[in-house]
Structure formats: structure tokens, C-alpha cells
Write a protein that holds these residues in place. Structure first.
Motif, PDB file in Angstrom:
ATOM      1  N   CYS A 492       0.823  -1.222   0.000  1.00 17.04           N
ATOM      2  CA  CYS A 492       0.000   0.000   0.000  1.00 17.04           C
ATOM      3  C   CYS A 492       0.846   1.255   0.000  1.00 17.04           C
ATOM      4  CB  CYS A 492      -0.968  -0.009   1.180  1.00 17.04           C
ATOM      5  SG  CYS A 492      -0.248   0.530   2.743  1.00 17.04           S
ATOM      6  N   CYS A 495       4.484   2.390   4.452  1.00 12.13           N
ATOM      7  CA  CYS A 495       5.766   2.407   5.180  1.00 12.13           C
ATOM      8  C   CYS A 495       6.923   2.046   4.241  1.00 12.13           C
ATOM      9  CB  CYS A 495       5.717   1.469   6.394  1.00 12.13           C
ATOM     10  SG  CYS A 495       5.567  -0.271   6.009  1.00 12.13           S
ATOM     11  N   CYS A 498       8.503  -1.708   3.451  1.00 15.10           N
ATOM     12  CA  CYS A 498       7.709  -2.529   2.532  1.00 15.10           C
ATOM     13  C   CYS A 498       7.655  -1.895   1.140  1.00 15.10           C
ATOM     14  CB  CYS A 498       6.303  -2.715   3.105  1.00 15.10           C
ATOM     15  SG  CYS A 498       5.150  -3.514   1.997  1.00 15.10           S
ATOM     16  N   CYS A 538       2.804  -3.829   8.634  1.00 12.20           N
ATOM     17  CA  CYS A 538       1.701  -4.798   8.739  1.00 12.20           C
ATOM     18  C   CYS A 538       2.105  -6.154   8.142  1.00 12.20           C
ATOM     19  CB  CYS A 538       0.446  -4.267   8.043  1.00 12.20           C
ATOM     20  SG  CYS A 538       0.419  -4.531   6.270  1.00 12.20           S
TER      21      CYS A 538
END
Ligand code: SF4
Length: 599
Positions: A492, A495, A498, A538
Motif C-alpha cells: 500500500c 511504510c 515494505c 503490517c
């Protein structure tokens, strides 16, 4: 009209944008300005939402928007060649819209039709069992401007393919029967049954369901909310996560198609226990074909007095369920991202704690469980905790429903008690001499043929339900490559570890697969994998390196064989050039030549 139909609610933003996209084939700037005024949602939020979801676009898509699944099992069935063929026949480049606006063709992540692929979507509707003949016919239908309603029904046929029903699916179910048991026993006794059952969330993480529901029921008290919120009372919500985006998973599609009463009944049981009045089914956008049938089931339950006011004649027990459609974002399967999406925002995972169970939808206590968990809870409410706990292992009670796809004779749905071995599952689905299996999808575990004695259980192989079989001749590096691309695409971007890490993993792995990698790249993959796992916000980032790390561990020779020849012949002999200085100074350390220069 669209805004009015959604009550002018800002939380409906994603649903409104979906409809705008369906009507105009994109979300134009003027529509965003209009929505800003109508919903009083900041323009940046609207723009951010449009850019976040892959089924929304600021640029016009074709009137026929074709998307071919790029999941590994679809690739194994020839999806890439079919996509090329489709593009060629329609005279359009992959990823682009044809100049006349008639059609666009693109890849998309797994559409949840893995056992009846190659699969795709046209204007959001599932296409199954694509082959050369169907592709040819689709091209003709597009060129003729034939409305989708007039396309052959067989193109959209979605079969259940249930091969092995078990504890949860074998017997019939009378709508309302589980709820009646709950009212008969009472709240505390039902909580006790649920606890006795040992039911753990079926999404993969395996949190104890009874505890989750009790946390929601018991806390927090009203004082723990910010007084500025001016909430007169705590409201509780029940959310069913039907956003099964993990490649290789399609069991929730079948449960919603053929057992929706059990799922909605489980949600209603939950509402009765925790004291919720509103519920949501978050349905992944790829399952658009289920939307109308599910609305019909909800309507039937209202007619039966199983939803709405005073359910089953219980004064004051009001509960209803709304269906919310996703728009092509895998990360929305993460519970806090799903809640953000339900609130009409980008699906970025929240910081936790606080957890949704105390601060979820609109900051209120919320139970989020997946489809299979609610279905299991309904059956436990009906038959009792002992009935359920009599199956499975010590730490994994009951059964698990699997979606099996890949190289096997009978792909489809299988239900097993926990503790069943991989070997047994492979035998049942007709896998002949497979070299490995991916259990739990890309974020799960790749196991080689030496590990087929391992068991399905939280204490061994935990899985949300995806089970992919790979036969002899398949390339483990190609499997890892597909999964790594998937994570890089679905990150996504919230962060850095990632967002950047998944792109780096993808690039380095591609380099190795192309035969340009070095031992340094292999070491870099392992190091990066650890960093991303440890530093990501996540679960997506924390598991994104699994496909590479698990295949690297099991098939080091295959990786080594892809490396570029690294025996270099230097063009300059450094030791030879330093030899004189070393002799004159009587030294052979790195600074010997400097010492000689200073003499
Ligand atoms: Fe988003 Fe990835 Fe960070 Fe999760 S780990 S929040 S998916 S960028």
C-alpha cells in the motif's frame, strides 16, 4: 442520484466512486470536485482513494474493461498467452485503452477463480475457463458492441466445485436455528460454548474467537473515548471480512454462494452476544457476481424475522447487515485497512494498538472475522462447543476449509479436520508426484516433497485456506517470482521498508531469474528479506519475503545455478605493481607503498 442513493454519507465514498467508475469508465476531475462539495470530504482524500484502488481510475478505461488474472495458477493454465492473443485480436496494448475508448485489457491480481481458470473480469464480472475459442468470441462480442447481458452465460458460469464437505458443510442448515439456540441458552452460556469449542479465527492469524467477541462486549467503557467525540453511547459493529484476496483462496466465494445463511447467522449470533446493531459484509470487488444474490439472501432473512427489528421476536434485539464492495486492493483484507476502506478512505493499515475490537469502525468496538469464522460460529452455536472441539488437534480445534488449485486432477473445495497431513490432501485432490505445495498463499509456506508429512494446524502449517499444488517441471523460482511481483504490486506504500523493500526484492529476484545475478545478490535477498520482515508496519510487508526466503532455503542449488559466472580476470595486476614497494620497505601491509613514497 448516486450520492443521494448512498445517503450523502462520506463513509460511502468508495461505493459512490465505484458507481461513477462503472458509469463513466473513469473518475473525472469534475466528479471529484462535485463529491467534495456533496460529501464535504477533502479533495486530497477523494484523489487519494481513487488512486489507491486498482478498479478506480482517473484515466478513461474501455467501455469493455477486460482484466486477466495474473495469479500463478492462472499463468500455469496459459493466461499470459491468452492475454496476448486478446490484445492482438482487439488491437490494444496490454495496460492501455484503445484509442476509440471501446476496450482496455490489463492484468489483475488473483480473481478467486483458481480452480476454473484461466480467469478474468469484464467490467468487474467474473469470466471463467478462458481458452482460445472464448478469447476469439470475446473479441468478436467487443467489436460488435454486444451488451454483457447478451454474452454467452457459460462465460460467466462460476461453479462451486465442492469435492469434500466435512464437519461444517456436510449437513443442512435451517436459517434461524442457531439464533434460537442462543436465545434458549442465553449470552453467558453461549460464550461458554464458543470458548469450549476452541474456535480460532480462520483468516490465518488464529486469534481465539470467544476472547475477541468478549473483549468487544465488555470494553471499553464510554469514559475511555475522547469526550470531544461527543458520542452519547458506545455502538458496537460486526464486520465480516469477505475480501479474500490471498492468491489461491476461493473458499469464501463458495461459502457465500451456497451457505450465505450460515455466514449471516454467525454474524447475527455475534451481534446478539456483543450487543451490535449494525453489521457489514465487506465483499471483494472481484466477487461482484455475488452481490445481487447476497442482497436477496439478506432480504429473505428480513422476511423471516432474522434481521431487522426485534429479531425472532426478541424485543430490543435489532441488527441489520449492509454489503460493501471492495475495489481491487489486497491490503484491505487486513482488518484495520478494511475498516479504513469501510469508512471511505484509502485502505492503509492503522497503528495497533488500539485494536479494532475496542476502537474499530468509526472508533467504536468492532468484531472483524472472516467468512469461515462466522460460519463456524453459527454451527457451534447450533451444535455446541464439544461437538466442534471433538475434531482437530490440541491447539487447532474443528476443521479447515481449503481452496485447492494448481497441478491436480480435482481442484476445488475440501474440508478437513485439523491435523490432516499434506500427503493425504494431495492424494485426495489427485496430485500426481508433485514437487511442492504452497500452503497459505504467497504469505504462507512453500513446502517441498520432503515435507508432505507435515500437518494442517496452527502449530504446524497455518493457512487461511489457499493450497496450491506444483507438479514436476514447474520452476520454484518462477513461483517465487510471481508471488514477489504480487507483493510489490499490492504494497500500500504506507511504510518505507515494505514500499521500497518489496520493489528491491522484485528487482533483484528478476535479475537472478534472468541469469544476471551474483552471489552478492543472493546475500542481499536474504538480508533484505530479514529487514522487511522485521521493520514493516503490517502483515503484508512482514510476509512479503517468504516466497523468496522459503525457496532459497529449500532450493539453494537452483538459485546458484542461475547466477552469472563470477570468475573475473582483472585487467590490472595490483599485487605485481606493489611488489617493488613491498620489497624496499620490507612490509606487505596495505600501506607499504606509502611508506616507501615517504622515504
Ligand atoms: Fe502498507 Fe506494506 Fe507498510 Fe503494510 S507493510 S502498511 S502493506 S507499505
Amino acid at each position: 442520484a448516486i450520492v443521494a442513493r448512498h445517503g450523502g454519507e462520506p463513509t460511502e465514498l468508495l461505493q459512490i466512486l465505484r458507481e461513477v467508475q462503472a458509469h463513466l469508465h473513469h473518475v473525472p476531475h469534475e466528479a471529484m470536485v462535485f463529491l467534495y462539495e456533496a460529501l464535504q470530504v477533502p479533495p486530497a482524500q477523494i484523489q487519494g482513494v481513487v488512486e489507491f484502488y486498482s478498479f478506480l481510475s482517473t484515466m478513461p478505461r474501455g467501455r469493455y474493461d477486460l482484466r486477466i488474472s495474473d495469479s500463478i495458477t492462472d499463468q500455469m493454465l496459459g493466461s499470459r498467452a491468452l492475454a496476448d492473443d486478446l490484445c492482438q485480436r482487439l488491437g490494444v496494448k496490454l495496460g492501455e485503452t484503445r484509442a476509440d475508448g471501446a476496450v482496455s485489457v490489463d492484468y489483475t491480481s488473483c480473481t478467486g477463480m483458481c480452480e476454473q481458470g484461466p480467469a478474468g473480469l469484464v467490467n468487474g464480472l467474473a469470466l471463467t475457463r478462458l481458452d482460445r475459442a472464448r478469447v476469439e468470441r470475446i473479441a468478436e462480442l467487443v467489436e460488435a458492441g454486444t451488451p454483457l447481458e447478451a454474452w454467452p452465460e457459460a462465460f460467466f458460469a462460476v461453479a462451486d466445485n465442492v469435492h469434500k464437505p466435512g464437519l461444517l458443510l456436510a449437513d443442512g442448515f435451517e436459517p434461524g436455528a442457531a439464533l434460537a439456540k442462543v436465545f434458549e441458552r442465553g449470552r453467558e452460556a453461549t460464550f461458554a460454548e464458543l470458548e469450549q469449542s476452541g474456535l480460532r479465527g480462520r483468516g490465518g492469524a488464529g486469534f481465539n474467537t470467544a476472547w475477541k467477541w468478549r473483549f468487544c462486549y465488555e470494553g471499553p467503557d464510554e469514559d475511555s473515548f475522547c469526550p470531544m467525540d461527543k458520542r452519547a453511547e458506545v455502538q458496537r459493529f460486526v464486520i465480516c471480512n469477505a475480501d479474500e484476496g490471498e492468491p489461491g483462496t476461493f473458499k469464501d466465494r463458495v461459502l457465500l454462494n451456497s451457505h450465505a445463511h450460515r455466514v449471516f447467522e454467525g454474524m447475527t449470533v455475534c451481534a446478539a452476544l456483543v450487543g451490535a446493531k449494525r453489521g457489514f459484509l465487506y465483499l471483494r470487488g472481484e466477487y461482484l457476481h455475488l452481490y445481487q444474490p447476497l442482497l436477496a439472501v439478506l432480504e429473505e432473512r428480513r422476511r423471516l424475522g432474522l434481521l431487522g427489528r426485534n429479531i425472532q421476536g426478541r424485543e430490543g434485539f435489532d441488527f441489520d447487515i449492509k454489503i460493501h464492495l471492495g475495489a481491487g486492493a489486497y491490503i484491505c483484507g487486513e482488518e484495520s485497512a478494511l475498516i479504513e476502506s469501510l469508512e471511505g478512505k484509502r485502505g492503509n493499515p492503522r497503528n495497533r494498538p488500539p485494536y479494532p475490537v475496542t476502537h474499530g469502525y468509526l472508533g467504536q468496538p468492532t468484531v472483524v472475522n472472516n467468512v469461515e469464522t462466522f460460519l463456524s460460529a453459527a454451527m457451534i452455536a447450533l451444535h455446541g462447543g464439544v461437538w466442534f472441539a471433538a475434531h482437530g488437534t490440541e491447539k487447532s480445534k474443528g476443521s479447515k476449509i481449503l481452496s485447492i488449485s494448481g497441478d491436480c486432477a480435482r481442484p476445488g473445495i475440501y474440508e478437513y479436520p485439523f491435523g490432516t497431513t499434506v500427503a493425504q490432501i494431495l492424494e485426495d485432490c489427485g496430485a500426481v508426484d508433485p514437487f511442492g505445495a504452497q500452503v497459505g498463499g504467497p504469505s504462507g509456506t512453500f513446502i517441498s516433497d520432503k515435507e508432505f508429512g507435515r500437518k494442517l494446524a496452527f502449530e504446524d502449517l497455518a493457512t487461511g485456506g489457499s493450497f496450491m499444488v506444483f507438479g514436476q517441471g514447474r520452476d520454484p523460482l518462477e513461483v517465487a517470482r510471481n508471488f514477489t511481483h504480487f507483493f510489490a504490486h499490492e504494497s500500500c506504500g504506507f511504510c518505507t521498508p515494505c514500499r521500497v523493500g518489496t520493489a528491491l526484492l522484485k528487482n533483484i529476484h528478476d535479475k537472478i531469474c534472468a541469469g544476471h545475478g551474483t552471489p552478492y545478490d543472493l546475500a542481499e535477498l536474504a538480508d533484505l528479506g530479514k529487514i522487511i520482515k522485521g521493520a514493516s508496519h503490517c502483515g503484508l510487508g512482514q510476509t512479503a519475503a517468504h516466497p523468496i526466503l522459503t525457496t532459497l532455503e529449500r532450493y539453494p542449488d537452483l538459485y546458484a545455478a542461475r547466477l552469472k559466472e563470477t570468475v573475473f580476470q582483472p585487467g590490472f595486476d595490483l599485487d605485481g605493481a606493489l611488489e617493488v614497494s613491498r620489497r624496499l620497505t620490507g612490509r606487505d601491509d596495505a600501506h607499504a607503498h606509502l611508506a616507501q613514497a615517504n622515504q
